[in-house]
Write an enzyme that holds these catalytic residues in place. Structure first.
Site, PDB file in Angstrom:
ATOM      1  N   ASP A 682       0.823  -1.209   0.000  1.00  0.00           N
ATOM      2  CA  ASP A 682       0.000   0.000   0.000  1.00  0.00           C
ATOM      3  C   ASP A 682       0.861   1.264   0.000  1.00  0.00           C
ATOM      4  O   ASP A 682       2.071   1.225   0.199  1.00  0.00           O
ATOM      5  CB  ASP A 682      -0.908  -0.022   1.231  1.00  0.00           C
ATOM      6  CG  ASP A 682      -2.152   0.832   1.060  1.00  0.00           C
ATOM      7  OD1 ASP A 682      -2.293   1.497   0.015  1.00  0.00           O
ATOM      8  OD2 ASP A 682      -2.985   0.841   1.983  1.00  0.00           O
ATOM      9  N   GLU A 685       2.576   7.041  -2.235  1.00  0.00           N
ATOM     10  CA  GLU A 685       2.274   8.329  -2.870  1.00  0.00           C
ATOM     11  C   GLU A 685       2.497   9.527  -1.962  1.00  0.00           C
ATOM     12  O   GLU A 685       2.301  10.668  -2.389  1.00  0.00           O
ATOM     13  CB  GLU A 685       0.818   8.350  -3.352  1.00  0.00           C
ATOM     14  CG  GLU A 685      -0.224   8.369  -2.249  1.00  0.00           C
ATOM     15  CD  GLU A 685      -0.563   6.998  -1.700  1.00  0.00           C
ATOM     16  OE1 GLU A 685      -1.316   6.916  -0.717  1.00  0.00           O
ATOM     17  OE2 GLU A 685      -0.077   5.999  -2.266  1.00  0.00           O
ATOM     18  N   ASP A 762      -8.689   3.391  -3.176  1.00  0.00           N
ATOM     19  CA  ASP A 762      -9.824   3.463  -2.250  1.00  0.00           C
ATOM     20  C   ASP A 762     -10.991   4.232  -2.853  1.00  0.00           C
ATOM     21  O   ASP A 762     -11.125   5.443  -2.672  1.00  0.00           O
ATOM     22  CB  ASP A 762      -9.386   4.140  -0.943  1.00  0.00           C
ATOM     23  CG  ASP A 762      -8.253   3.389  -0.265  1.00  0.00           C
ATOM     24  OD1 ASP A 762      -8.045   2.211  -0.597  1.00  0.00           O
ATOM     25  OD2 ASP A 762      -7.571   3.989   0.576  1.00  0.00           O
TER      26      ASP A 762
END
Length: 996
Positions: A682, A685, A762
């Site tokens: 995950d 960024e 998400d």
């Protein structure tokens, strides 16, 4: 780059923040001399042709491929500037991984001259591609200049009058047999002092430019063939020079020149007139004594010459009682100026070298025995322009696709597309959730363009394609109907123009260079991946129910293997990467039991570390370990840079530090040793734009690259572990060629080269366009054009909001429709979301269980074709899930589709239900080179592009309304195809389709 202090510090923020300030679309004049740069055509490399048209008002460039000499792959706007540059400063706002960059421009050079168009071999030009000698493309090809380069050279000016004056002087000089030309004297953009008489000045500080000053810079645009069907281009700039206007004539002030050179320049025998100037070098003790000698007591000191006084000088009487002279001040910080008076500096070669302030000039001084002091080094060097824009033409009807995962729009024509890896935000423009998120945390709602995985690459409906190399922040401005402008926040631009006759051709070319995803192992596509939380007993209970329903399973994805914590947005994980033995007692036994049934175990990790002082059962404190070894990203003071998440902060592992990479890889290998065979990798960024890195690089340059570094680290872990398994005795349920799989959401241009699988991040648990189920389709299709060939979304979405007056909770209908959608993607994986208790789950009741079982079997029924497509993706870069544009690029209706329907490979057409309460959809049957016929999988009805045919209906139509009740989505296969026949046979065998 500095941080705007607004970020998240207020109790309430603006729910509708303005778009970040930026440069906007730049237009400028283009000045061309047909004598020095006549119309001509040159071969670039072996396969490309660059044509230059010098006709006044229609001057411009065009690029062609040898196999299509009549179709321009790239062309400038006739008569308009196509290169511009600027000096700017930027600030940013950041909130939980979302960024807004505000750009302030101090000077803009948009008035362009073209002085020379020529060819040169790579070894003959100093403007060759800026890449490391060891760099190779992903497929092992070393990109380079094959054959000659085509060079376009000239100058950029901030003032149109200055541009015209200097270009007129250039034309006069270039027509003279003894005058300088662009080829022989490329060091300066100035050919004449102009009628207003100009002062050239520069200082070694950031506040170099002001509105009154006029700036110029020399540029080079170079075209070079990188490899077959790929034409490289680069734009480079010389150091800029600055002009200011005098009220009286005769003075030219050169601040960047060394004081040792000023007397020589003034007394150069080639100069027509000279006057008294500084009579000695001012540096060190001499500088101090001169300051004391001529100080006026105010803290400001003066140097003078006998040049005429300008409006910018002061009159004074020297200590020797001389008449008023031209004075130049320097303050306490020694930001002094030095002057010479030269009536005509055109023939003064030494003075011309002073103007350039180039490194070669410094070398000449050093070779002559002159030792440059640190102060002189500072004076000589100028900050370079740090924005480059390149402008080219576009047909008004041309559509632009790609740019990585774009979740709101498939066609980006008319948009301004920033390329910055970041958290996509909560809502992204869907209301009211975006406004509420912004109000709680500044700009955290995101916008239509915010994305985890942007890419500076596009492909158009007219088979034109371009991508940028490098990692700097860039913007693609597509807001004009007839033009495209690409801006890079750097002083250098490099990219490639791609040639292909079809979308598939271009994708193959692009992915050959940037990298393709490796083939997925068979185990992960053989059934559903069950995403669960809740601990040991919850997992075993659900597993038993799935066994009773004979659900084909590939893996259990247990992201809470590290334990759970309650935060402001629901349940999150402890970011301390070790098994929580209280939450999963007997973890290894669970893994073994699942594996004995052919089911793998998958986990979760990310490159952030959170404080664990509130976690009583931790065995290691990874954040404390990393901090003690200086392995995390730091702030400007050297302390760990703590990044806000929700109710906690976290530090980011510094992946530019080799020791940090080794440390984190060992942690992931420890995870694998517990039996894990896949994981969600995950984040990636959120690298702060104002942090300090071990490598010493600027964070804003590494920001986009960090997601690639994170992918590379995970790939190294996977390959190192796989290498240890070769030749080992196999345990029960293991494959001979056991492969690991990690899936990522953050990405950039080169991420497909390393990542084994992507997921789209998400999405909201909603039906909305910008951040719901529809956006999951749009992102899948746009990313598929950019090398993200193996991708999927969370079934049901993730982001849940369940507070009074604002409720975004996953409904049962949304969950069931998302199951139907994802049964036709590469991976079929569930996620409970951040608020499991607020959402409908696949295990919520008998209806959801049975619907999940049904579509896990549908997913299994076309696994034979999925394996073909996964292999094809590894070999060609073509995605598994495809926009119809890939196979029907000339169908105008296809070009208007965003998310309404898509292809799986070339043989399956899916028209999903993406609106609440809808039980039928309108399907469009595309027009191809042949009249494809499409068979409805559930009824056997056959449709084709120009006719709708069944036993009752026969009329001309491209569209048809298809019944699609729950459990029977609108799925079509090509009539008569082997894929369609086998898919239907598998559905019949699974009891999902009645034999006809």
């Amino acid at each position: 780059m500095k941080k705007n202090p607004k970020s998240g510090s207020r109790r309430f923020n603006n729910p509708f923040p303005k778009a970040p300030a930026g440069l906007g679309f730049v237009r400028g004049d283009l000045l061309v001399d047909a004598a020095s740069a006549p119309s001509q055509s040159h071969t670039a490399g072996q396969g490309f042709e660059v044509r230059w048209q010098a006709e006044p008002g229609r001057a411009g460039l065009q690029v062609f491929h040898a196999t299509e000499p009549e179709r321009a792959l790239w062309s400038t706007i006739p008569g308009s500037a196509f290169v511009s540059a600027a000096f700017g400063t930027d600030s940013f706002e950041e909130s939980r991984g979302s960024f807004a960059i505000h750009d302030t421009i101090d000077v803009l050079c948009c008035h362009q001259t073209v002085e020379q168009v020529t060819i040169a071999w790579p070894s003959e030009t100093f403007v060759a591609p800026k890449r490391p000698p060891s760099q190779v493309d992903a497929d092992g090809v070393r990109p380079g200049s094959r054959g000659p380069c085509v060079i376009v050279a000239g100058c950029l000016y901030s003032d149109p009058k200055l541009a015209r004056e200097q270009f007129a002087a250039f034309r006069t000089l270039s027509s003279s047999s003894s005058g300088p030309t662009a080829a022989s004297s490329p060091s300066s953009p100035f050919y004449h002092p102009s009628q207003s008489h100009l002062r050239l000045e520069s200082r070694g500080c950031l506040r170099l430019f002001s509105q009154e000053q006029r700036v110029a810079v020399r540029y080079w645009l170079v075209f070079f063939e990188c490899r077959d069907h790929q034409l490289g281009f680069s734009v480079s700039l010389q150091q800029p020079a600055r002009f200011e206007t005098f009220c009286q004539a005769g003075a030219y002030v050169v601040a960047r020149a060394s004081s040792a050179v000023v007397p020589e320049a003034a007394h150069d025998p080639k100069s027509r007139t000279t006057t008294t100037t500084l009579n000695r070098s001012l540096s060190g003790d001499d500088f101090e004594s001169e300051a004391r000698e001529h100080g006026d007591g105010s803290g400001e000191h003066w140097l003078w010459s006998e040049a005429p006084v300008s409006a910018f000088g002061r009159r004074a009487v020297g200590n020797d009682g001389a008449e008023p002279r031209r004075l130049h001040s320097f303050g306490r910080k020694r930001s002094f100026r030095r002057s010479i008076s030269v009536a005509d500096f055109r023939t003064c070669s030494l003075f011309d070298k002073c103007l350039t302030g180039s490194s070669s000039f410094l070398a000449e001084l050093a070779n002559a025995g002159r030792v440059l002091t640190p102060r002189e080094q500072q004076l000589v060097q100028l900050p370079r322009l740090n924005r480059i824009q390149i402008t080219f033409s576009s047909d008004p009807s041309e559509r632009f696709f790609g740019f990585g995962e774009q979740f709101s729009h498939f066609n980006l024509k008319g948009k301004r597309v920033p390329i910055l890896v970041q958290e996509q935000g909560l809502g992204r423009g869907d209301q009211p959730i975006t406004a509420l998120a912004n109000m709680v945390s500044n700009r955290s709602g995101g916008a239509w363009h915010t994305t985890y995985a942007p890419v500076p690459y596009y492909i158009t409906s007219q088979m034109r394609s371009l991508y940028l190399e490098g990692f700097e922040y860039s913007v693609f401005d597509l807001t004009r109907s007839n033009a495209v402008q690409v801006q890079v926040h750097a002083g250098y631009m490099q990219g490639r123009i791609l040639h292909g006759k079809t979308p598939a051709d271009i994708i193959r070319q692009y992915t050959a260079a940037i990298g393709r995803m490796r083939e997925l192992p068979a185990w992960i596509t053989q059934g559903a991946i069950v995403g669960m939380q809740g601990g040991m007993q919850a997992v075993r209970k659900v597993w038993q129910k799935l066994r009773d329903l004979d659900v084909p399973l590939a893996a259990f994805w247990l992201q809470d293997w590290v334990g759970q914590r309650r935060t402001s947005i629901g349940w999150q994980l402890w970011w301390n990467w070790e098994v929580d033995r209280d939450h999963y007692p007997g973890w290894e036994q669970l893994v073994t039991d699942l594996r004995s049934h052919g089911i793998r175990t998958m986990a979760y990790c990310n490159p952030l570390l959170a404080p664990t002082h509130e976690k009583p059962n931790r065995r290691r404190d990874l954040l404390a370990e990393a901090h003690s070894q200086d392995l995390v990203v730091t702030d400007q003071l050297g302390s760990p840079y703590m990044i806000p998440n929700t109710s906690f902060d976290a530090a980011m592992v510094d992946l530019t530090n080799p020791a940090a990479r080794t440390w984190l890889k060992n942690i992931l290998l420890d995870m694998i040793q517990t039996g894990v065979r896949g994981w969600m990798a995950d984040f990636g960024e959120a690298l702060p734009l104002d942090c300090s890195l071990y490598s010493g690089e600027e964070a804003r340059t590494v920001h986009n690259q960090y997601s690639e570094l994170w992918a590379q680290l995970n790939r190294e872990v996977a390959e190192e572990w796989e290498a240890t398994q070769k030749g080992r005795r196999l345990d029960e349920g293991e494959d001979e060629d056991e492969k690991l799989v990690f899936f990522m959401r953050a990405g950039y241009r080169g991420s497909p080269r390393s990542s084994t699988l992507f997921w789209e991040g998400d999405q909201m648990v909603s039906w909305q366009r910008h951040d719901g189920i529809k956006s999951a389709v749009t992102g899948l299709l746009s990313g598929g054009l950019c090398g993200f060939s193996l991708n999927h979304s969370d079934i049901g979405g993730y982001c849940t909001v369940d507070i009074p007056l604002v409720r975004y909770r996953r409904s049962e209908e949304l969950l069931l429709r998302w199951m139907e959608l994802n049964a036709f993607s590469t991976i079929f994986r569930t996620h409970e979301g951040n608020g499991p208790a607020s959402n409908s789950q696949f295990y919520s009741n008998d209806t959801t269980f049975r619907h999940f079982a049904r579509f896990a079997k549908v997913y299994k029924a076309w696994d034979f074709y999925r394996r073909q497509l996964v292999k094809e993706a590894a070999e060609t870069g073509l995605p598994v899930v495809r926009h119809l544009f890939l196979h029907y690029p000339h169908d105008e209706t296809v070009l208007t589709i965003t998310y309404e329907e898509f292809l799986v490979g070339s043989e399956i057409l899916v028209v999903p239900v993406l609106d609440q309460g809808h039980k039928r959809v309108q399907a469009y049957f595309p027009r191809g080179e042949e009249d494809d016929e499409w068979e409805h999988i559930w009824t056997g009805n056959v449709y084709r592009s120009d006719q709708e045919v069944d036993h009752l209906i026969s009329h001309a139509s491209f569209k048809a309304w298809i019944e699609a009740p729950l459990g029977f989505p609108a799925i079509f296969v090509k009539a008569g195809s082997e894929v369609g026949a086998r898919f239907k046979a598998n559905l019949i065998s699974a009891g999902l389709l009645d034999p006809r």
